[in-house]
Design a protein around this motif. Sequence first.
Motif, mmCIF file in Angstrom:
data_model
loop_
_atom_site.group_PDB
_atom_site.id
_atom_site.type_symbol
_atom_site.label_atom_id
_atom_site.label_comp_id
_atom_site.label_asym_id
_atom_site.label_seq_id
_atom_site.Cartn_x
_atom_site.Cartn_y
_atom_site.Cartn_z
ATOM 1 N N LEU A 57 0.751 -1.240 -0.491
ATOM 2 C CA LEU A 57 0.097 0.108 -0.107
ATOM 3 C C LEU A 57 1.577 1.062 0.026
ATOM 4 N N GLU A 58 1.488 0.745 0.682
ATOM 5 C CA GLU A 58 3.028 2.531 1.252
ATOM 6 C C GLU A 58 3.285 2.168 0.132
ATOM 7 N N ALA A 59 3.748 1.526 -0.864
ATOM 8 C CA ALA A 59 4.846 1.176 -2.503
ATOM 9 C C ALA A 59 2.956 2.117 -3.655
ATOM 10 N N ARG A 60 2.055 2.085 -3.469
ATOM 11 C CA ARG A 60 1.132 2.118 -4.161
ATOM 12 C C ARG A 60 0.893 3.637 -4.277
#
Length: 68
Positions: free
Chosen positions: A3-6
Motif C-alpha cells: 500500500l505504501e508503494a502504491r
Amino acid sequence: MTLEARVMDLESRVAFQDDTIQALNDVLVAQQNTVDRLQMQMAALLKRQEEMGGQFESFEEEAPPPHY
C-alpha cells in the motif's frame, strides 16, 4: 505491491501531472498573449487600410490613357 508503494507511486504521478499542467498553462498563456497582440495589429491594419482607401479611389476611377 504494498500500500505504501502504491501511495508513493500515485503521489509521484500527481506531482508529474501538476508540472505538466503548469507547463501547458504557461504555453497557453503565451499563445493567448500572441493572439491578442496579433488581433490588435490586425485591427490597426484594417483601420489604416480603411483610412487609406479613399486616397486610391481616384486612381481606380480614372479612364485609361489614350494609348490603350
